[in-house]
Design a protein around this motif. Structure first.
Motif, PDB file in Angstrom:
ATOM      1  N   ILE A 328       0.828  -1.210   0.000  1.00 16.59           N
ATOM      2  CA  ILE A 328       0.000   0.000   0.000  1.00 16.59           C
ATOM      3  C   ILE A 328       0.864   1.262   0.000  1.00 16.59           C
ATOM      4  N   GLN A 329       2.083   1.162   0.509  1.00 20.27           N
ATOM      5  CA  GLN A 329       2.987   2.303   0.422  1.00 20.27           C
ATOM      6  C   GLN A 329       3.468   2.501  -1.012  1.00 20.27           C
ATOM      7  N   SER A 330       3.835   1.408  -1.656  1.00 19.38           N
ATOM      8  CA  SER A 330       4.418   1.485  -2.997  1.00 19.38           C
ATOM      9  C   SER A 330       3.380   1.764  -4.080  1.00 19.38           C
ATOM     10  N   ASP A 331       2.200   1.152  -3.947  1.00 19.34           N
ATOM     11  CA  ASP A 331       1.236   1.159  -5.046  1.00 19.34           C
ATOM     12  C   ASP A 331      -0.081   1.868  -4.744  1.00 19.34           C
ATOM     13  N   CYS A 332      -0.330   2.187  -3.485  1.00 17.25           N
ATOM     14  CA  CYS A 332      -1.632   2.766  -3.137  1.00 17.25           C
ATOM     15  C   CYS A 332      -1.513   4.149  -2.499  1.00 17.25           C
ATOM     16  N   GLY A 333      -0.329   4.716  -2.464  1.00 19.72           N
ATOM     17  CA  GLY A 333      -0.177   6.084  -1.994  1.00 19.72           C
ATOM     18  C   GLY A 333      -0.329   6.285  -0.504  1.00 19.72           C
ATOM     19  N   VAL A 334      -0.272   5.204   0.302  1.00 18.16           N
ATOM     20  CA  VAL A 334      -0.403   5.342   1.754  1.00 18.16           C
ATOM     21  C   VAL A 334       0.991   5.613   2.320  1.00 18.16           C
ATOM     22  N   THR A 335       1.359   6.872   2.379  1.00 13.77           N
ATOM     23  CA  THR A 335       2.732   7.226   2.728  1.00 13.77           C
ATOM     24  C   THR A 335       3.060   7.009   4.196  1.00 13.77           C
ATOM     25  N   SER A 336       2.046   7.043   5.056  1.00 14.05           N
ATOM     26  CA  SER A 336       2.295   6.872   6.486  1.00 14.05           C
ATOM     27  C   SER A 336       1.023   6.400   7.171  1.00 14.05           C
ATOM     28  N   LEU A 371      -5.964  -7.697  -4.559  1.00 12.12           N
ATOM     29  CA  LEU A 371      -5.846  -7.211  -3.187  1.00 12.12           C
ATOM     30  C   LEU A 371      -5.958  -5.686  -3.151  1.00 12.12           C
ATOM     31  N   GLN A 372      -5.327  -5.028  -4.114  1.00  8.88           N
ATOM     32  CA  GLN A 372      -5.416  -3.573  -4.185  1.00  8.88           C
ATOM     33  C   GLN A 372      -6.849  -3.135  -4.483  1.00  8.88           C
ATOM     34  N   GLN A 373      -7.505  -3.856  -5.358  1.00 11.97           N
ATOM     35  CA  GLN A 373      -8.901  -3.542  -5.661  1.00 11.97           C
ATOM     36  C   GLN A 373      -9.766  -3.685  -4.411  1.00 11.97           C
ATOM     37  N   PHE A 374      -9.513  -4.733  -3.647  1.00 18.86           N
ATOM     38  CA  PHE A 374     -10.243  -4.926  -2.387  1.00 18.86           C
ATOM     39  C   PHE A 374      -9.957  -3.786  -1.418  1.00 18.86           C
ATOM     40  N   PHE A 375      -8.702  -3.351  -1.349  1.00 15.52           N
ATOM     41  CA  PHE A 375      -8.313  -2.249  -0.471  1.00 15.52           C
ATOM     42  C   PHE A 375      -9.096  -0.989  -0.820  1.00 15.52           C
ATOM     43  N   TRP A 376      -9.078  -0.599  -2.094  1.00 16.99           N
ATOM     44  CA  TRP A 376      -9.767   0.621  -2.503  1.00 16.99           C
ATOM     45  C   TRP A 376     -11.278   0.496  -2.361  1.00 16.99           C
ATOM     46  N   CYS A 440      -4.705   9.496  -0.478  1.00 14.27           N
ATOM     47  CA  CYS A 440      -3.883   8.393  -0.996  1.00 14.27           C
ATOM     48  C   CYS A 440      -4.005   8.276  -2.511  1.00 14.27           C
ATOM     49  N   LEU A 441      -5.206   8.488  -3.036  1.00 12.81           N
ATOM     50  CA  LEU A 441      -5.390   8.478  -4.490  1.00 12.81           C
ATOM     51  C   LEU A 441      -4.551   9.559  -5.160  1.00 12.81           C
ATOM     52  N   LEU A 442      -4.483  10.723  -4.540  1.00 11.14           N
ATOM     53  CA  LEU A 442      -3.708  11.827  -5.113  1.00 11.14           C
ATOM     54  C   LEU A 442      -2.216  11.514  -5.086  1.00 11.14           C
ATOM     55  N   VAL A 443      -1.743  10.909  -4.012  1.00 12.87           N
ATOM     56  CA  VAL A 443      -0.334  10.505  -3.957  1.00 12.87           C
ATOM     57  C   VAL A 443      -0.059   9.450  -5.018  1.00 12.87           C
ATOM     58  N   LYS A 444      -0.995   8.497  -5.148  1.00 12.18           N
ATOM     59  CA  LYS A 444      -0.858   7.469  -6.180  1.00 12.18           C
ATOM     60  C   LYS A 444      -0.846   8.103  -7.573  1.00 12.18           C
ATOM     61  N   VAL A 555     -12.291  13.025  -9.513  1.00 14.98           N
ATOM     62  CA  VAL A 555     -12.067  12.108  -8.394  1.00 14.98           C
ATOM     63  C   VAL A 555     -12.830  10.813  -8.616  1.00 14.98           C
ATOM     64  N   ILE A 556     -14.056  10.918  -9.111  1.00 11.40           N
ATOM     65  CA  ILE A 556     -14.840   9.717  -9.401  1.00 11.40           C
ATOM     66  C   ILE A 556     -14.099   8.834 -10.401  1.00 11.40           C
ATOM     67  N   GLN A 557     -13.523   9.435 -11.427  1.00  7.71           N
ATOM     68  CA  GLN A 557     -12.775   8.658 -12.405  1.00  7.71           C
ATOM     69  C   GLN A 557     -11.583   7.929 -11.774  1.00  7.71           C
ATOM     70  N   LEU A 558     -10.913   8.587 -10.834  1.00 10.46           N
ATOM     71  CA  LEU A 558      -9.795   7.946 -10.127  1.00 10.46           C
ATOM     72  C   LEU A 558     -10.288   6.780  -9.272  1.00 10.46           C
ATOM     73  N   ILE A 559     -11.425   6.957  -8.608  1.00 16.02           N
ATOM     74  CA  ILE A 559     -11.983   5.888  -7.776  1.00 16.02           C
ATOM     75  C   ILE A 559     -12.404   4.711  -8.651  1.00 16.02           C
ATOM     76  N   GLU A 560     -13.037   5.001  -9.783  1.00 21.09           N
ATOM     77  CA  GLU A 560     -13.464   3.936 -10.689  1.00 21.09           C
ATOM     78  C   GLU A 560     -12.271   3.148 -11.215  1.00 21.09           C
ATOM     79  N   GLU A 561     -11.188   3.848 -11.506  1.00 23.91           N
ATOM     80  CA  GLU A 561      -9.984   3.172 -11.989  1.00 23.91           C
ATOM     81  C   GLU A 561      -9.405   2.260 -10.901  1.00 23.91           C
ATOM     82  N   ALA A 562      -9.425   2.741  -9.651  1.00 30.19           N
ATOM     83  CA  ALA A 562      -8.844   1.964  -8.554  1.00 30.19           C
ATOM     84  C   ALA A 562      -9.719   0.784  -8.152  1.00 30.19           C
TER      85      ALA A 562
END
Length: 573
Positions: A328-336, A371-376, A440-444, A555-562
């Protein structure tokens, strides 16, 4: 018919005299559960407790737990008491350790301090009377000294009037000597006989409670469940260091050769991410229970988990947490940890992490993507806002097979993404999961620095904060009806840039950005923050409502992609 008032009590309640408790602690009939914290009171608090008991003031209720013959529970002696480990205690102290340790050490002369009473502070020799409690300066009347003084010297000179509290049971012998010395002192207007009478009255009023004071005790029966004990501990320790299921199971598994404290220390040493993301070791036990019992409910973790389960799954589950955090740090933008939408969400993911390790490269990448899809999806469905323990069990039962093949029933969040445009449009920063998910989406999305136009490194993204895009002061001045605290009005912006923005209109500070690095880079920077940048955009026209509508769509487009799911857009306002 038996009324509620005539039914069996849940617990027994009765007072126990101080001397009785001290004797039972000495014989290890009363002990501490191994999960209890260490003794931490200083000498001042102990002296204050002694003063309260001598004054016959209430000092709080103690909570004991009876131990049955087969109670598989590790225990330890009180600090300073003999460690006769062969003696099995009849009761464990759930609440009252600090008070009882203080009393035990003071009355037995053990521990690091020795306590004394200045008996003359309790009497008025001129009026030949015993002082009342309000007239006694207890801070002066009770004092302590280190058990081992430096260079063999004591910082305070002891006199015959200083009675060691550990020798209060010898008070009458002490009094014989002291009364004789007092009677021979021309400065004291008392005969030996008068002194004995006066100090015996003082003994009955102030010394006797150190032996006979009745401490109120609530005793839970041995049949009390671990779940109930855990709840009691969490209630008792809300303002202090929490003592929960992990501490209880540490004590339970210790006799089975499983030391959870050592295992956790080793796990944090091997996986730095566990400490950085403040993973609760209890979540590791929940993940293990998901694997072996299919449940993360506290009662099941406490009752059904075994020492063998821990031995078999501990290392792979802690490695699973580390693996999920790295993902999630590398691929999902969860920096901390600050921007982690749901800490509990990591538990079922860590429990299934092993499922993808032995897959072929292409299959493994697909499993990670699921797993990433489940996370988002879990974030934007807000499934973990309530009933997280039940949700973990439901998700694990489907995740375990779904992530490896993509077949069968997918987790609920994958199949039913209930979020809609209206919810996103009106969500404020108080909707923590949605708000953190957006950041996190914005960092991603590789959000770039407003001020410099440079892409944010992982370090800079970690340090950056969330700030207003339309400054709050600007919106207040404009009397904008829509809240400045909508999450759509936030982005990840460093402190220096936020100071430059200040209370300026967006059109003003955007023009400065344009002058700094040009039209194309301005477009790229704003796009990286999910902000429309065309000349007619709400940002450039200082139109807050239009800005929100435009950003909502991006933002909706980013959520749909994730998430891989389409979001309903009607009636966004």
């Amino acid at each position: 018919m038996t009324s509620a008032y005539e039914s069996d009590p849940i617990f027994q309640t009765n007072p126990l005299q101080v001397l009785n408790i001290v004797t039972r602690i000495q014989n290890r009939e009363i002990a501490l559960p191994d999960f209890q914290r260490d003794f931490v009171w200083d000498s001042a608090r102990t002296a204050e407790l002694l003063g309260s008991i001598m004054s016959r003031y209430p000092v709080g209720t103690l909570l004991f737990w009876e131990q049955g013959d087969g109670q598989p529970f590790a225990s330890r002696s009180f600090d300073g008491a003999p460690n006769t480990s062969n003696n099995q205690p009849s009761v464990l102290v759930l609440d009252g350790q600090q008070r009882l340790t203080s009393l035990y050490q003071a009355l037995t002369g053990s521990g690091d301090e020795r306590y004394f009473i200045k008996v003359d502070e309790f009497v008025d020799v001129h009026s030949q009377s015993v002082r009342e409690v309000p007239d006694v300066d207890f801070e002066k009347a009770i004092f302590s000294m280190p058990a081992v003084a430096k260079n063999g010297r004591r910082s305070q000179q002891l006199t015959p009037s200083h009675l060691p509290i550990s020798e209060v049971h010898k008070f009458d012998d002490w009094l014989d000597d002291y009364a004789d010395a007092t009677g021979d002192d021309p400065q004291v207007p008392l005969t030996a006989r008068q002194a004995k009478s006066l100090y015996r009255e003082m003994r009955d009023k102030y010394i006797s409670p150190l032996k006979t004071y009745g401490l109120p005790v609530l005793t839970l029966p041995s049949s009390t469940s671990m779940d109930a004990v855990c709840t009691i501990f969490e209630t008792l320790n809300r303002t202090g260091k929490p003592l929960g299921p992990f501490e209880l199971l540490t004590a339970r598994f210790f006799p089975q050769g499983v030391n959870l404290r050592d295992l956790w220390d080793e796990a944090e040493s091997n996986h730095r991410a566990l400490k950085e993301f403040r993973i609760d070791p209890y979540n590791v036990l929940q993940a293990i229970c998901l694997r072996v019992r299919g449940t993360a409910q506290r009662s099941d973790v406490l009752k059904r988990l075994t020492g063998d389960d821990i031995k078999h799954h501990w290392k792979s589950v802690t490695a699973g947490f580390a693996g999920v955090i790295d993902m999630i740090q590398s691929d999902c933008g969860v920096t901390s940890q600050k921007w982690l939408p749901y800490g509990m969400l990591l538990t079922p993911m860590a429990a299934v992490w092993d499922k993808q390790k032995n897959l072929k490269p292409l299959e493994k990448s697909q499993a990670i993507r699921r797993l990433q899809q489940f996370f988002w999806s879990s974030i934007f469905t807000t499934n973990y806002d309530q009933g997280a323990n039940s949700q973990m069990g439901a998700d694990y039962s489907r995740l375990a097979s779904w992530i490896t093949t993509g077949e069968g029933d997918a987790p609920e969040a994958i199949d039913e993404l209930h979020i809609n445009a209206a919810t996103l449009r009106t969500a404020t920063v108080r909707r923590k999961a949605l708000y953190s998910g957006l950041i996190c989406l914005l960092v991603k999305n590789k959000a770039a620095d407003f001020h410099t136009g440079q892409s944010m490194t992982s370090t800079r993204a970690h340090e950056a904060e969330s700030h207003h895009i339309f400054p709050k002061a600007f919106l207040t001045k404009r009397q904008e009806p829509e809240s400045a605290e909508l999450m759509l009005n936030r982005s990840i912006i460093d402190g220096e840039t936020n100071r430059i923005i200040s209370s300026n209109a967006p059109s003003v500070y955007v023009e400065k950005m344009k002058s700094a690095y040009g039209d194309q880079r301005l477009h790229d920077v704003l796009a990286s923050h999910a902000i429309a940048s065309q000349t007619s955009s709400g940002l450039l026209r200082d139109d807050y409502s239009r800005f929100l509508d435009e950003r909502l769509e991006i933002v909706i487009q980013l959520i749909e992609e994730a998430t891989g799911k389409q979001i309903q857009r009607e009636a966004a306002r």
